[in-house]
Design a protein around this motif. Sequence first.
Motif, PDB file in Angstrom:
ATOM      1  N   ASN A   1       0.807  -1.211   0.000  1.00 14.52           N
ATOM      2  CA  ASN A   1       0.000   0.000   0.000  1.00 14.52           C
ATOM      3  C   ASN A   1       0.849   1.274   0.000  1.00 14.52           C
ATOM      4  O   ASN A   1       0.314   2.375   0.177  1.00 14.52           O
ATOM      5  N   ASP A   2       2.155   1.093  -0.188  1.00 12.88           N
ATOM      6  CA  ASP A   2       3.097   2.227  -0.235  1.00 12.88           C
ATOM      7  C   ASP A   2       3.041   3.055   1.047  1.00 12.88           C
ATOM      8  O   ASP A   2       3.027   4.290   1.015  1.00 12.88           O
ATOM      9  N   LEU A   3       3.012   2.351   2.182  1.00 16.42           N
ATOM     10  CA  LEU A   3       2.963   2.983   3.493  1.00 16.42           C
ATOM     11  C   LEU A   3       4.258   2.698   4.247  1.00 16.42           C
ATOM     12  O   LEU A   3       4.850   1.631   4.109  1.00 16.42           O
ATOM     13  N   ARG A   4       4.661   3.640   5.068  1.00 16.88           N
ATOM     14  CA  ARG A   4       5.948   3.539   5.768  1.00 16.88           C
ATOM     15  C   ARG A   4       5.796   2.842   7.125  1.00 16.88           C
ATOM     16  O   ARG A   4       4.767   2.972   7.789  1.00 16.88           O
ATOM     17  N   PHE A   5       6.857   2.138   7.518  1.00 13.08           N
ATOM     18  CA  PHE A   5       6.907   1.498   8.827  1.00 13.08           C
ATOM     19  C   PHE A   5       8.363   1.423   9.278  1.00 13.08           C
ATOM     20  O   PHE A   5       9.291   1.588   8.482  1.00 13.08           O
TER      21      PHE A   5
END
Length: 237
Positions: free
Chosen positions: A26-30
């Motif tokens: 989902n092209d989300l950062r972590f």
Amino acid sequence: MFKTANLAQVAASNNADLCAAIMRANDLRFERDRSSFVCVDDPPPYYPNLVTLDPDVGVELMTLVKDIAASGQTVSTIKDSFANLDFSALNMAVLFEASWIWHDGGYRKRPDTWRRVSETADLSTWHRAWCAAGSPIEEVIFPPSCLDDSNLVFLARGSGSNVEAGCIANFSESVTGLSNVFTVSEDNEVFAQATQAVAALRPETPVVGYESGSNLDAARDVGFCEVGKLRVLIQRT
């Protein structure tokens, strides 16, 4: 190969691998280290803001959560992987409790009616069936980019393009994760079939996951053992 005391930690790490895969898709950062998995961006529905990965990280994690909150970011959900956080001190409550489960694997043949999802249209059908089976959401949590991840496998049961049941497998170095088991109609065999379908992907590798309620009963029936407790915490309103 594994020490019994570490099995829950291995399962929790695999679950964090799944969270990482979905965040990347989902092209989300972590961010992730030995003690925790933290979503920098808001995670998709049904995914936590933070996952604990070390049973001895209580005080350190409390500080981390407070620092995140002080920065203005909301920590609305925590997967307390070892059910040992002082959740009241975090102004949180228990949403549900579950058990980490472990199966030694060994299945070598996928059930005949199960298949690997490999096309975007098939994944879209899988997603709609997953929603209809009890996870209603308008947002697409599993985008087509999920199919580009070699460590993430979507499995479906049904004839032709029809999807009547399914699950997700995710690969870590030493174990395979089983999650998101669903069926659109009442079916007492779906968990056993999903276990076989996932285990057959890597027959020599143990299968792990977490379950509660009737799915936990089904897991026990098919040979899973419980190796630890976890809780999902939510922010008090």
